[in-house]
Design a protein around this motif. Structure first.
Motif, PDB file in Angstrom:
ATOM      1  N   VAL A 129       0.833  -1.201   0.000  1.00 25.44           N
ATOM      2  CA  VAL A 129       0.000   0.000   0.000  1.00 25.44           C
ATOM      3  C   VAL A 129       0.869   1.253   0.000  1.00 25.44           C
ATOM      4  O   VAL A 129       0.618   2.200  -0.764  1.00 25.44           O
ATOM      5  CB  VAL A 129      -0.967  -0.012   1.200  1.00 25.44           C
ATOM      6  CG1 VAL A 129      -1.671   1.323   1.352  1.00 25.44           C
ATOM      7  CG2 VAL A 129      -1.969  -1.145   1.073  1.00 25.44           C
ATOM      8  N   LEU A 130       1.907   1.281   0.832  1.00 24.30           N
ATOM      9  CA  LEU A 130       2.779   2.451   0.938  1.00 24.30           C
ATOM     10  C   LEU A 130       3.479   2.750  -0.389  1.00 24.30           C
ATOM     11  O   LEU A 130       3.463   3.891  -0.871  1.00 24.30           O
ATOM     12  CB  LEU A 130       3.810   2.234   2.046  1.00 24.30           C
ATOM     13  CG  LEU A 130       4.793   3.376   2.256  1.00 24.30           C
ATOM     14  CD1 LEU A 130       4.064   4.597   2.809  1.00 24.30           C
ATOM     15  CD2 LEU A 130       5.901   2.940   3.187  1.00 24.30           C
ATOM     16  N   PHE A 131       4.083   1.738  -1.007  1.00 21.83           N
ATOM     17  CA  PHE A 131       4.813   1.977  -2.251  1.00 21.83           C
ATOM     18  C   PHE A 131       3.880   2.251  -3.424  1.00 21.83           C
ATOM     19  O   PHE A 131       4.244   2.968  -4.357  1.00 21.83           O
ATOM     20  CB  PHE A 131       5.768   0.829  -2.555  1.00 21.83           C
ATOM     21  CG  PHE A 131       6.992   0.863  -1.676  1.00 21.83           C
ATOM     22  CD1 PHE A 131       7.903   1.888  -1.778  1.00 21.83           C
ATOM     23  CD2 PHE A 131       7.202  -0.127  -0.730  1.00 21.83           C
ATOM     24  CE1 PHE A 131       9.015   1.951  -0.968  1.00 21.83           C
ATOM     25  CE2 PHE A 131       8.320  -0.086   0.086  1.00 21.83           C
ATOM     26  CZ  PHE A 131       9.231   0.949  -0.020  1.00 21.83           C
ATOM     27  N   SER A 132       2.685   1.721  -3.383  1.00 18.02           N
ATOM     28  CA  SER A 132       1.702   2.056  -4.423  1.00 18.02           C
ATOM     29  C   SER A 132       1.342   3.527  -4.353  1.00 18.02           C
ATOM     30  O   SER A 132       1.277   4.215  -5.376  1.00 18.02           O
ATOM     31  CB  SER A 132       0.446   1.203  -4.280  1.00 18.02           C
ATOM     32  OG  SER A 132       0.749  -0.146  -4.487  1.00 18.02           O
ATOM     33  N   LEU A 133       1.095   4.025  -3.150  1.00 20.10           N
ATOM     34  CA  LEU A 133       0.774   5.446  -2.984  1.00 20.10           C
ATOM     35  C   LEU A 133       1.958   6.330  -3.375  1.00 20.10           C
ATOM     36  O   LEU A 133       1.780   7.359  -4.032  1.00 20.10           O
ATOM     37  CB  LEU A 133       0.341   5.733  -1.546  1.00 20.10           C
ATOM     38  CG  LEU A 133      -1.011   5.158  -1.126  1.00 20.10           C
ATOM     39  CD1 LEU A 133      -1.235   5.396   0.359  1.00 20.10           C
ATOM     40  CD2 LEU A 133      -2.124   5.758  -1.951  1.00 20.10           C
ATOM     41  N   LEU A 134       3.159   5.937  -2.969  1.00 19.45           N
ATOM     42  CA  LEU A 134       4.347   6.719  -3.333  1.00 19.45           C
ATOM     43  C   LEU A 134       4.556   6.748  -4.848  1.00 19.45           C
ATOM     44  O   LEU A 134       4.953   7.777  -5.399  1.00 19.45           O
ATOM     45  CB  LEU A 134       5.586   6.153  -2.652  1.00 19.45           C
ATOM     46  CG  LEU A 134       5.729   6.458  -1.169  1.00 19.45           C
ATOM     47  CD1 LEU A 134       6.945   5.726  -0.605  1.00 19.45           C
ATOM     48  CD2 LEU A 134       5.847   7.943  -0.926  1.00 19.45           C
ATOM     49  N   VAL A 141       2.052   9.254  -6.330  1.00 19.07           N
ATOM     50  CA  VAL A 141       2.470  10.637  -6.039  1.00 19.07           C
ATOM     51  C   VAL A 141       3.672  11.019  -6.906  1.00 19.07           C
ATOM     52  O   VAL A 141       3.718  12.113  -7.465  1.00 19.07           O
ATOM     53  CB  VAL A 141       2.785  10.795  -4.530  1.00 19.07           C
ATOM     54  CG1 VAL A 141       3.495  12.106  -4.252  1.00 19.07           C
ATOM     55  CG2 VAL A 141       1.516  10.687  -3.713  1.00 19.07           C
ATOM     56  N   ALA A 142       4.641  10.116  -7.058  1.00 20.93           N
ATOM     57  CA  ALA A 142       5.822  10.412  -7.872  1.00 20.93           C
ATOM     58  C   ALA A 142       5.446  10.622  -9.335  1.00 20.93           C
ATOM     59  O   ALA A 142       5.973  11.512 -10.003  1.00 20.93           O
ATOM     60  CB  ALA A 142       6.836   9.275  -7.748  1.00 20.93           C
ATOM     61  N   ALA A 143       4.519   9.829  -9.840  1.00 20.51           N
ATOM     62  CA  ALA A 143       4.091   9.980 -11.234  1.00 20.51           C
ATOM     63  C   ALA A 143       3.386  11.305 -11.466  1.00 20.51           C
ATOM     64  O   ALA A 143       3.493  11.892 -12.549  1.00 20.51           O
ATOM     65  CB  ALA A 143       3.181   8.822 -11.635  1.00 20.51           C
ATOM     66  N   LEU A 144       2.693  11.802 -10.461  1.00 23.24           N
ATOM     67  CA  LEU A 144       1.981  13.077 -10.605  1.00 23.24           C
ATOM     68  C   LEU A 144       2.895  14.276 -10.419  1.00 23.24           C
ATOM     69  O   LEU A 144       2.683  15.321 -11.036  1.00 23.24           O
ATOM     70  CB  LEU A 144       0.821  13.141  -9.606  1.00 23.24           C
ATOM     71  CG  LEU A 144      -0.323  12.144  -9.845  1.00 23.24           C
ATOM     72  CD1 LEU A 144      -1.333  12.244  -8.710  1.00 23.24           C
ATOM     73  CD2 LEU A 144      -0.980  12.383 -11.181  1.00 23.24           C
ATOM     74  N   VAL A 145       3.914  14.147  -9.579  1.00 22.89           N
ATOM     75  CA  VAL A 145       4.768  15.284  -9.234  1.00 22.89           C
ATOM     76  C   VAL A 145       5.943  15.437 -10.188  1.00 22.89           C
ATOM     77  O   VAL A 145       6.238  16.540 -10.650  1.00 22.89           O
ATOM     78  CB  VAL A 145       5.269  15.154  -7.779  1.00 22.89           C
ATOM     79  CG1 VAL A 145       6.288  16.222  -7.451  1.00 22.89           C
ATOM     80  CG2 VAL A 145       4.098  15.228  -6.814  1.00 22.89           C
TER      81      VAL A 145
END
Length: 185
Positions: A28-33, A36-40
């Motif tokens: 879950v943590l790495f999926s969210l990261l 976020v990285a793909a958007l930023v």
């Protein structure tokens, strides 16, 4: 004791729930990261081309020219010419056609930026990879095409006169024929 598919799935889910800190939390943590990285982070688009580096003397047994130059030296010369101010400035002026003219400071900044986005590397022993990276994908291929056009113009031109590629090839062919005739005689 035989386990059915339903029992096996329940067993796996129960084990995952017991070890949720070790299994589910990182997923879950790495999926969210990653979302976020793909958007930023900005996306980088790449256009590339391969050029064949062919030494004339290597394929011509009748030529009496000097020894074949080292490939790496030739690639460094091509890299220097490709990233030269003359090539990049004329390419940027072509990119800017139909737009307001650039000031000297803007032109210098654009040349430096384009130089950073451009890379020349060796692929194998006979190919040169030219790569252009930009965050804007619109017109990336046409920009690389313009860069290559300006590069070949500078490569094939001489200081005293502009020659077309056809004229250059004909002169080269005449020199090769003269060398071959001299070798036969």
């Amino acid at each position: 004791m035989t386990l059915g598919i339903r029992d096996l799935i329940n067993l796996i889910l129960a084990a995952a729930w017991r070890r949720r800190r070790l299994i589910l939390a990182p997923i879950v943590l790495f999926s969210l990261l990653s979302v976020v990285a793909a958007l930023v982070w900005p996306r980088m688009y790449t256009a590339r081309t391969l050029l064949m580096l062919q030494e004339r003397q290597a394929s011509d047994p009748l030529s009496s020219g000097g020894p074949v130059r080292e490939g790496r030296v030739r690639v460094d010369e091509i890299d220097t010419l490709m990233k030269s101010d003359r090539v990049l400035t004329s390419a940027i002026l072509d990119f800017n056609v139909g737009k307001p003219p650039l000031t000297a400071a803007e032109l210098e900044s654009a040349v430096k930026s384009l130089r950073r986005q451009l890379s020349v590397s060796v692929v194998g022993s006979e190919f040169i990879d030219i790569e252009l990276r930009q965050s804007d994908r619109q017109g990336l291929g046409s920009r690389l095409s313009v860069l290559l056009t300006r590069f070949f113009e500078r490569l094939l031109s001489r200081e005293d006169s502009m020659k077309t590629a056809r004229q250059f090839a004909l002169e080269q062919r005449r020199r090769d024929l003269d060398i071959s005739r001299a070798a036969i005689e």
